[in-house]
Design a protein around this motif. Structure first.
Motif, PDB file in Angstrom:
ATOM      1  N   PHE A  50      37.189  55.211 -24.445  1.00  0.00           N
ATOM      2  CA  PHE A  50      39.048  56.440 -24.966  1.00  0.00           C
ATOM      3  C   PHE A  50      37.819  57.158 -25.789  1.00  0.00           C
ATOM      4  O   PHE A  50      38.177  56.987 -26.835  1.00  0.00           O
ATOM      5  CB  PHE A  50      39.885  56.021 -25.161  1.00  0.00           C
ATOM      6  CG  PHE A  50      40.740  54.672 -24.259  1.00  0.00           C
ATOM      7  CD1 PHE A  50      41.253  55.144 -22.840  1.00  0.00           C
ATOM      8  CD2 PHE A  50      40.760  53.595 -24.192  1.00  0.00           C
ATOM      9  CE1 PHE A  50      41.698  54.706 -22.226  1.00  0.00           C
ATOM     10  CE2 PHE A  50      41.376  52.966 -23.808  1.00  0.00           C
ATOM     11  CZ  PHE A  50      41.910  52.932 -21.750  1.00  0.00           C
ATOM     12  N   MET A  51      37.965  58.827 -25.600  1.00  0.00           N
ATOM     13  CA  MET A  51      37.735  59.314 -26.408  1.00  0.00           C
ATOM     14  C   MET A  51      38.758  61.004 -25.813  1.00  0.00           C
ATOM     15  O   MET A  51      39.442  61.488 -25.111  1.00  0.00           O
ATOM     16  CB  MET A  51      36.488  59.993 -25.873  1.00  0.00           C
ATOM     17  CG  MET A  51      35.893  61.227 -26.908  1.00  0.00           C
ATOM     18  SD  MET A  51      34.952  60.243 -28.483  1.00  0.00           S
ATOM     19  CE  MET A  51      33.623  59.517 -27.868  1.00  0.00           C
ATOM     20  N   THR A  52      39.109  61.847 -27.160  1.00  0.00           N
ATOM     21  CA  THR A  52      39.453  62.800 -27.266  1.00  0.00           C
ATOM     22  C   THR A  52      38.994  63.977 -27.790  1.00  0.00           C
ATOM     23  O   THR A  52      37.339  63.719 -28.393  1.00  0.00           O
ATOM     24  CB  THR A  52      40.978  62.815 -27.720  1.00  0.00           C
ATOM     25  OG1 THR A  52      41.380  64.252 -27.676  1.00  0.00           O
ATOM     26  CG2 THR A  52      40.614  63.038 -29.746  1.00  0.00           C
ATOM     27  N   CYS A  66      38.094  66.009 -17.454  1.00  0.00           N
ATOM     28  CA  CYS A  66      37.470  64.398 -18.346  1.00  0.00           C
ATOM     29  C   CYS A  66      36.426  64.386 -17.351  1.00  0.00           C
ATOM     30  O   CYS A  66      35.385  63.641 -17.166  1.00  0.00           O
ATOM     31  CB  CYS A  66      38.549  63.947 -18.192  1.00  0.00           C
ATOM     32  SG  CYS A  66      40.446  63.483 -19.144  1.00  0.00           S
ATOM     33  N   SER A  67      36.726  65.123 -15.818  1.00  0.00           N
ATOM     34  CA  SER A  67      35.960  64.189 -14.810  1.00  0.00           C
ATOM     35  C   SER A  67      35.230  65.545 -14.949  1.00  0.00           C
ATOM     36  O   SER A  67      33.805  64.944 -14.640  1.00  0.00           O
ATOM     37  CB  SER A  67      36.930  64.968 -12.937  1.00  0.00           C
ATOM     38  OG  SER A  67      36.062  65.131 -12.133  1.00  0.00           O
ATOM     39  N   GLN A  68      34.750  66.054 -15.643  1.00  0.00           N
ATOM     40  CA  GLN A  68      34.071  67.028 -15.328  1.00  0.00           C
ATOM     41  C   GLN A  68      32.677  66.532 -16.650  1.00  0.00           C
ATOM     42  O   GLN A  68      31.101  66.668 -16.284  1.00  0.00           O
ATOM     43  CB  GLN A  68      34.234  68.429 -16.099  1.00  0.00           C
ATOM     44  CG  GLN A  68      33.319  69.882 -16.345  1.00  0.00           C
ATOM     45  CD  GLN A  68      32.633  69.919 -15.058  1.00  0.00           C
ATOM     46  OE1 GLN A  68      33.171  70.352 -13.798  1.00  0.00           O
ATOM     47  NE2 GLN A  68      31.164  70.508 -15.143  1.00  0.00           N
ATOM     48  N   ALA A  69      33.342  65.987 -17.245  1.00  0.00           N
ATOM     49  CA  ALA A  69      33.083  65.110 -18.223  1.00  0.00           C
ATOM     50  C   ALA A  69      31.915  63.794 -17.827  1.00  0.00           C
ATOM     51  O   ALA A  69      31.100  63.137 -18.530  1.00  0.00           O
ATOM     52  CB  ALA A  69      33.281  65.084 -19.701  1.00  0.00           C
ATOM     53  N   GLY A  70      32.629  63.292 -16.786  1.00  0.00           N
ATOM     54  CA  GLY A  70      31.857  62.504 -15.927  1.00  0.00           C
ATOM     55  C   GLY A  70      32.677  61.246 -16.674  1.00  0.00           C
ATOM     56  O   GLY A  70      32.429  59.626 -16.342  1.00  0.00           O
ATOM     57  N   GLY A  71      34.863  61.542 -17.229  1.00  0.00           N
ATOM     58  CA  GLY A  71      35.449  60.567 -16.925  1.00  0.00           C
ATOM     59  C   GLY A  71      36.618  59.899 -16.072  1.00  0.00           C
ATOM     60  O   GLY A  71      36.497  61.295 -15.357  1.00  0.00           O
ATOM     61  N   GLN A  72      37.345  60.287 -16.988  1.00  0.00           N
ATOM     62  CA  GLN A  72      38.765  60.360 -16.009  1.00  0.00           C
ATOM     63  C   GLN A  72      40.140  60.773 -16.811  1.00  0.00           C
ATOM     64  O   GLN A  72      39.728  59.725 -18.219  1.00  0.00           O
ATOM     65  CB  GLN A  72      38.962  59.787 -15.145  1.00  0.00           C
ATOM     66  CG  GLN A  72      39.723  58.362 -14.833  1.00  0.00           C
ATOM     67  CD  GLN A  72      40.363  57.213 -13.823  1.00  0.00           C
ATOM     68  OE1 GLN A  72      40.299  57.929 -12.995  1.00  0.00           O
ATOM     69  NE2 GLN A  72      40.270  56.243 -14.455  1.00  0.00           N
ATOM     70  N   LEU A  73      40.789  60.922 -16.654  1.00  0.00           N
ATOM     71  CA  LEU A  73      42.417  60.997 -17.751  1.00  0.00           C
ATOM     72  C   LEU A  73      42.644  59.929 -18.230  1.00  0.00           C
ATOM     73  O   LEU A  73      42.266  58.583 -17.242  1.00  0.00           O
ATOM     74  CB  LEU A  73      43.192  61.728 -17.083  1.00  0.00           C
ATOM     75  CG  LEU A  73      43.933  62.876 -17.565  1.00  0.00           C
ATOM     76  CD1 LEU A  73      45.239  63.552 -16.795  1.00  0.00           C
ATOM     77  CD2 LEU A  73      43.550  63.061 -19.190  1.00  0.00           C
ATOM     78  N   ALA A  74      42.253  58.910 -19.450  1.00  0.00           N
ATOM     79  CA  ALA A  74      43.080  58.447 -19.714  1.00  0.00           C
ATOM     80  C   ALA A  74      44.187  57.017 -19.052  1.00  0.00           C
ATOM     81  O   ALA A  74      45.365  57.948 -18.960  1.00  0.00           O
ATOM     82  CB  ALA A  74      43.557  57.710 -20.951  1.00  0.00           C
ATOM     83  N   SER A  75      43.865  56.387 -18.519  1.00  0.00           N
ATOM     84  CA  SER A  75      45.009  55.083 -17.728  1.00  0.00           C
ATOM     85  C   SER A  75      44.594  54.010 -18.043  1.00  0.00           C
ATOM     86  O   SER A  75      43.827  52.687 -17.694  1.00  0.00           O
ATOM     87  CB  SER A  75      44.227  55.093 -16.121  1.00  0.00           C
ATOM     88  OG  SER A  75      43.701  57.233 -16.046  1.00  0.00           O
ATOM     89  N   ILE A 156      44.251  66.175 -24.554  1.00  0.00           N
ATOM     90  CA  ILE A 156      43.198  65.397 -23.819  1.00  0.00           C
ATOM     91  C   ILE A 156      42.581  64.409 -24.441  1.00  0.00           C
ATOM     92  O   ILE A 156      42.161  63.759 -25.235  1.00  0.00           O
ATOM     93  CB  ILE A 156      42.658  66.458 -23.303  1.00  0.00           C
ATOM     94  CG1 ILE A 156      41.343  66.085 -21.985  1.00  0.00           C
ATOM     95  CG2 ILE A 156      41.236  66.761 -24.179  1.00  0.00           C
ATOM     96  CD1 ILE A 156      40.083  66.732 -21.515  1.00  0.00           C
ATOM     97  N   VAL A 157      42.887  63.103 -23.156  1.00  0.00           N
ATOM     98  CA  VAL A 157      42.578  61.488 -23.492  1.00  0.00           C
ATOM     99  C   VAL A 157      41.806  61.053 -22.737  1.00  0.00           C
ATOM    100  O   VAL A 157      42.399  61.161 -21.603  1.00  0.00           O
ATOM    101  CB  VAL A 157      43.159  60.731 -24.324  1.00  0.00           C
ATOM    102  CG1 VAL A 157      42.384  59.435 -24.948  1.00  0.00           C
ATOM    103  CG2 VAL A 157      43.701  61.134 -26.130  1.00  0.00           C
ATOM    104  N   CYS A 158      40.351  61.512 -22.303  1.00  0.00           N
ATOM    105  CA  CYS A 158      39.715  60.757 -21.228  1.00  0.00           C
ATOM    106  C   CYS A 158      39.175  59.014 -21.491  1.00  0.00           C
ATOM    107  O   CYS A 158      39.260  58.537 -22.763  1.00  0.00           O
ATOM    108  CB  CYS A 158      38.418  61.324 -21.478  1.00  0.00           C
ATOM    109  SG  CYS A 158      38.578  63.730 -20.708  1.00  0.00           S
ATOM    110  N   GLU A 159      38.622  58.947 -20.681  1.00  0.00           N
ATOM    111  CA  GLU A 159      38.144  57.375 -20.572  1.00  0.00           C
ATOM    112  C   GLU A 159      36.668  57.507 -19.784  1.00  0.00           C
ATOM    113  O   GLU A 159      36.903  58.120 -18.772  1.00  0.00           O
ATOM    114  CB  GLU A 159      39.185  56.143 -19.919  1.00  0.00           C
ATOM    115  CG  GLU A 159      39.808  56.586 -18.566  1.00  0.00           C
ATOM    116  CD  GLU A 159      40.583  55.327 -18.518  1.00  0.00           C
ATOM    117  OE1 GLU A 159      41.450  54.868 -18.936  1.00  0.00           O
ATOM    118  OE2 GLU A 159      40.211  54.587 -16.524  1.00  0.00           O
ATOM    119  N   PHE A 160      35.639  56.772 -20.324  1.00  0.00           N
ATOM    120  CA  PHE A 160      34.453  57.030 -19.908  1.00  0.00           C
ATOM    121  C   PHE A 160      34.203  54.888 -19.472  1.00  0.00           C
ATOM    122  O   PHE A 160      35.124  54.094 -20.341  1.00  0.00           O
ATOM    123  CB  PHE A 160      33.397  56.997 -20.970  1.00  0.00           C
ATOM    124  CG  PHE A 160      33.605  58.996 -20.884  1.00  0.00           C
ATOM    125  CD1 PHE A 160      33.313  59.968 -19.882  1.00  0.00           C
ATOM    126  CD2 PHE A 160      34.582  59.300 -21.754  1.00  0.00           C
ATOM    127  CE1 PHE A 160      33.827  61.020 -20.356  1.00  0.00           C
ATOM    128  CE2 PHE A 160      35.103  60.240 -22.032  1.00  0.00           C
ATOM    129  CZ  PHE A 160      34.460  61.230 -21.633  1.00  0.00           C
TER     130      PHE A 160
END
Ligand code: GMH
Ligand code: CA
Length: 160
Positions: A50-52, A66-75, A156-160
């Motif tokens: 998880f990363m912001t 998040c999608s642009q960065a190759g991840g998705q919104l934290a789920s 924003i918090v994305c997950e990868f």
């Protein structure tokens, strides 16, 4: 003794030993790089990161970034993942949008892939679909969830 087979086995033993040393050095170096890159905005839970970036925006904007960065919104799919997200939010003293919504069917919260949620951590009294317009999910720095209008701006918090 000292025939061709023995010499080849000894050569292979030296090569394996060299590779073992190189692997240990690589593991140690990788471990340090992980520490550096995770500081202070990232958290690792099992296989998930998880990363912001500190960016704030509405649900669609966060989802896209998040999608642009190759991840998705934290789920978050369990309490450990939710706690990792919460730790990031405490640093910023802000709330974040999760990759969860009930846009398709009111009251049926799903991940971005359409799967029904397997874990939740609603604040008491939530989700209440206040004023009939709350289809997204924010997570407070307490870790508790609230349904909220997708047009609001959150961290924003994305997950990868
Ligand atoms: C209403 C009340 C509050 C609650 C908010 C929140 C909005 O204003 O029920 O207690 O905190 O809704 O659910 O998303
Ligand atoms: Ca609500």
């Amino acid at each position: 003794k000292g025939d061709k087979g023995d010499r080849e086995i000894n050569l292979l033993k030296r090569q394996v030993s060299t590779l073992e040393g190189q692997l240990r050095a690589l593991q140690s170096s990788f471990s340090k790089y992980k520490q550096v890159i995770m500081f202070p905005n990232g958290r690792i839970v099992g296989e998930k990161i998880f990363m912001t970036s500190g960016y704030e925006g509405n649900f669609d904007s966060l989802k896209q970034r998040c999608s642009q960065a190759g991840g998705q919104l934290a789920s978050p799919r369990n309490a450990a993942e939710n706690a990792a997200i919460q730790q990031i939010l405490v640093l910023y003293n802000k709330s974040a949008f999760l990759g969860i919504n009930d846009i398709q069917t009111e009251g049926r919260f799903k991940y971005l892939n359409g799967e029904n949620i397997v874990y939740s951590n609603w604040q008491t009294g939530e989700p209440n679909n206040d004023k009939g317009v709350e289809d997204c999910v924010e997570v407070y720095s307490s870790g508790k969830w609230n349904d909220k209008s997708c047009g609001e701006k959150r961290l924003i918090v994305c997950e990868f």
